[in-house]
Design a protein around this motif. Sequence first.
Motif, PDB file in Angstrom:
ATOM      1  N   VAL A  37       0.841  -1.203   0.000  1.00 37.63           N
ATOM      2  CA  VAL A  37       0.000   0.000   0.000  1.00 37.63           C
ATOM      3  C   VAL A  37       0.872   1.246   0.000  1.00 37.63           C
ATOM      4  CG1 VAL A  37      -1.602   1.377   1.399  1.00 37.63           C
ATOM      5  CG2 VAL A  37      -2.014  -1.070   1.080  1.00 37.63           C
ATOM      6  N   LYS A  86      -2.497  -3.205   9.224  1.00 41.54           N
ATOM      7  CA  LYS A  86      -3.417  -2.965   8.102  1.00 41.54           C
ATOM      8  C   LYS A  86      -4.155  -1.640   8.256  1.00 41.54           C
ATOM      9  CE  LYS A  86      -5.168  -7.253   8.239  1.00 41.54           C
ATOM     10  NZ  LYS A  86      -5.984  -8.451   7.910  1.00 41.54           N
ATOM     11  N   CYS A 141      -3.958   1.570   5.567  1.00 46.17           N
ATOM     12  CA  CYS A 141      -5.138   2.177   4.930  1.00 46.17           C
ATOM     13  C   CYS A 141      -5.224   3.662   5.248  1.00 46.17           C
ATOM     14  CB  CYS A 141      -6.403   1.462   5.387  1.00 46.17           C
ATOM     15  SG  CYS A 141      -6.559  -0.230   4.765  1.00 46.17           S
ATOM     16  N   SER A 196      -5.263   6.792   2.654  1.00 46.40           N
ATOM     17  CA  SER A 196      -6.392   7.715   2.709  1.00 46.40           C
ATOM     18  C   SER A 196      -5.937   9.138   2.986  1.00 46.40           C
ATOM     19  CB  SER A 196      -7.378   7.260   3.795  1.00 46.40           C
ATOM     20  OG  SER A 196      -8.487   8.121   3.877  1.00 46.40           O
ATOM     21  N   VAL A 210      -8.594   2.768  -1.112  1.00 49.77           N
ATOM     22  CA  VAL A 210      -8.346   1.329  -0.997  1.00 49.77           C
ATOM     23  C   VAL A 210      -9.697   0.635  -1.146  1.00 49.77           C
ATOM     24  CG1 VAL A 210      -7.533  -0.547   0.471  1.00 49.77           C
ATOM     25  CG2 VAL A 210      -6.352   1.669   0.514  1.00 49.77           C
ATOM     26  N   PRO A 236      -8.888  -5.590   5.519  1.00 53.84           N
ATOM     27  CA  PRO A 236      -9.083  -4.160   5.779  1.00 53.84           C
ATOM     28  C   PRO A 236     -10.420  -3.578   5.344  1.00 53.84           C
ATOM     29  CG  PRO A 236      -7.770  -4.411   3.819  1.00 53.84           C
ATOM     30  CD  PRO A 236      -7.974  -5.808   4.352  1.00 53.84           C
ATOM     31  N   SER A 248     -13.903   0.576   6.408  1.00 52.82           N
ATOM     32  CA  SER A 248     -14.639   1.508   5.550  1.00 52.82           C
ATOM     33  C   SER A 248     -15.451   2.522   6.342  1.00 52.82           C
ATOM     34  CB  SER A 248     -15.569   0.738   4.607  1.00 52.82           C
ATOM     35  OG  SER A 248     -16.566   0.050   5.346  1.00 52.82           O
ATOM     36  N   VAL A 303     -11.426   4.101   2.414  1.00 52.12           N
ATOM     37  CA  VAL A 303     -11.605   2.655   2.291  1.00 52.12           C
ATOM     38  C   VAL A 303     -13.032   2.356   1.847  1.00 52.12           C
ATOM     39  CG1 VAL A 303     -11.590   0.422   3.491  1.00 52.12           C
ATOM     40  CG2 VAL A 303      -9.838   2.143   4.015  1.00 52.12           C
TER      41      VAL A 303
END
Length: 528
Positions: A227, A255, A259, A263, A269, A284, A288, A294
């Motif tokens: 990532v 994780k 993310c 972001s 993601v 992950p 959200s 996410v």
Amino acid sequence: MLEENPAENTGLEVVAGEFRDEGVRFVARRLIVQLAEGAGEDPVGEALAALPEGTTVVRGPSATGRLVVLLPEADTVLANVGVAETTSAIEYVEPDVVDRAQIVPNDPRFAQQWGPTAVGAEGAWDLETGAGNVLIGIIDSGISMSADVLDHDDLRDGARITLGTDFVDGGTPRDLNGHGTHVAGIAAAAGNNATGIAGMNWGSPVYICRTLDASGNGGSADFADAVEEITDYAVARGLKAVINYSGGGPANNTKQQACQYASDRGMLVIAAAGNDNGGPVIWPAAYSTSIPGVVAVGSTDPGDVISSFSNVGPEVTVVAPGRNILSTLPTYSVSPTLPLNYGSLSGTSMATPLVTGLAALMWSRHPGHTNAKIKQCLQDSAVKLGAAAFDNSWGHGRVAARVALTCGDLIIPVTRIGPCRSRIVLCEPSTLTICRPSRLPILCQTTRLSTGCVSGLRCPSVVDGCQSSLGCRSELCDPNIPVRPPVDPVLHEIVGRLEELERRVAGESSASQGDWFYVDDDGEVHEV
């Protein structure tokens, strides 16, 4: 079956245990060590001193202070999780929990690509097929390659596809599982090339990282490093990135922070909700609801029915076709159950890259959108699969491609109220009063035009998209007095295109009510 290019290591040694009161699978002997901010001159040395003798560094520290180490004994991973309490150099220590590719095996010879049609991709492709301003990142089991060269007819464009890091074996990210090639094809297979299938996005650049081994297992540390690698690559080139991860597993800090890293830098993601037959959303994807960048994706069957395997919960953002999805497979054998070149697979793994490709199309069309805006447009444009506005099984709905692409467009009716012949206003310092009183929007902060409503268009702009409700009081409305064009040639071209369109529409009998065009927030003029 891997004789063509044998790897030094085609699988991770995975063990099971209990972490945070939950049964998890993790990589044997491997620990993730997050170094504390403001640690001493040698934080790595201090961290190693707190760990068992013989511990070695596998990778790092990363730019965010993550260190991956290998313990001398396989059964001491969980026993060393509390070592952070013994030294100020370490913020936390956790096992490298294992993610799985989110796939449900099914008939690999199902020869129909129904997903794009179900979401209205053909209408979306009329507007956009993928631009170079947005990067599609694929974190998976790699991509089909022979002798370190891309070898699939639908995925062989070396100018478009960048080969990133193979975190499993090193070298190039050659697919030894098939999952990664299938995912890459759904998101980005070449379209309109008279070969094979069409991916959701035909034109945007693609970046491949391998974190899943031949068995579909992958560590969270590898995911996090991938990532960050894709995010940093995009930032350095001024691109937006949509990062696809059709995998997942237990939650951990590594994780979550990866993310958040993407972001915070404006990236997205897109992650699979999981295939536990209605179980809770995996990580992950489950971030959200707490991380703006996410998106969690569930799966549908034909007829907009939620797939039986698709996980559910308040974290589901949207759903997309995921059962019996035809896509690309390696040109060489990776499994006796998979055909060569093309085949059908099922899972939230297959739904996720369709949404990834769509999000990249949306960003191609609207490069000014933020990651939060793209996510909101995905939600707002989705087709509701029930009476409620949101449901734990289908989230905000099944994605609708063309509607998602036009989210953010400004629709302007070609009508005339009163004697005003044009709604084009120059955004430059002026003392002219335009059709006062008026509901015209102010589109440019430098204008002195007195108007009565507000526009969200980016300034400066030469396009004034709100018609007047009353008669003119200004010489600008006099058709015999030419409007002075702006100095900027690009803006001048937009004015010319609008004037030409208005002249043509003015000659049509139904022009006063039935003809429309719109100007998007990047100044592009489109007919409807």
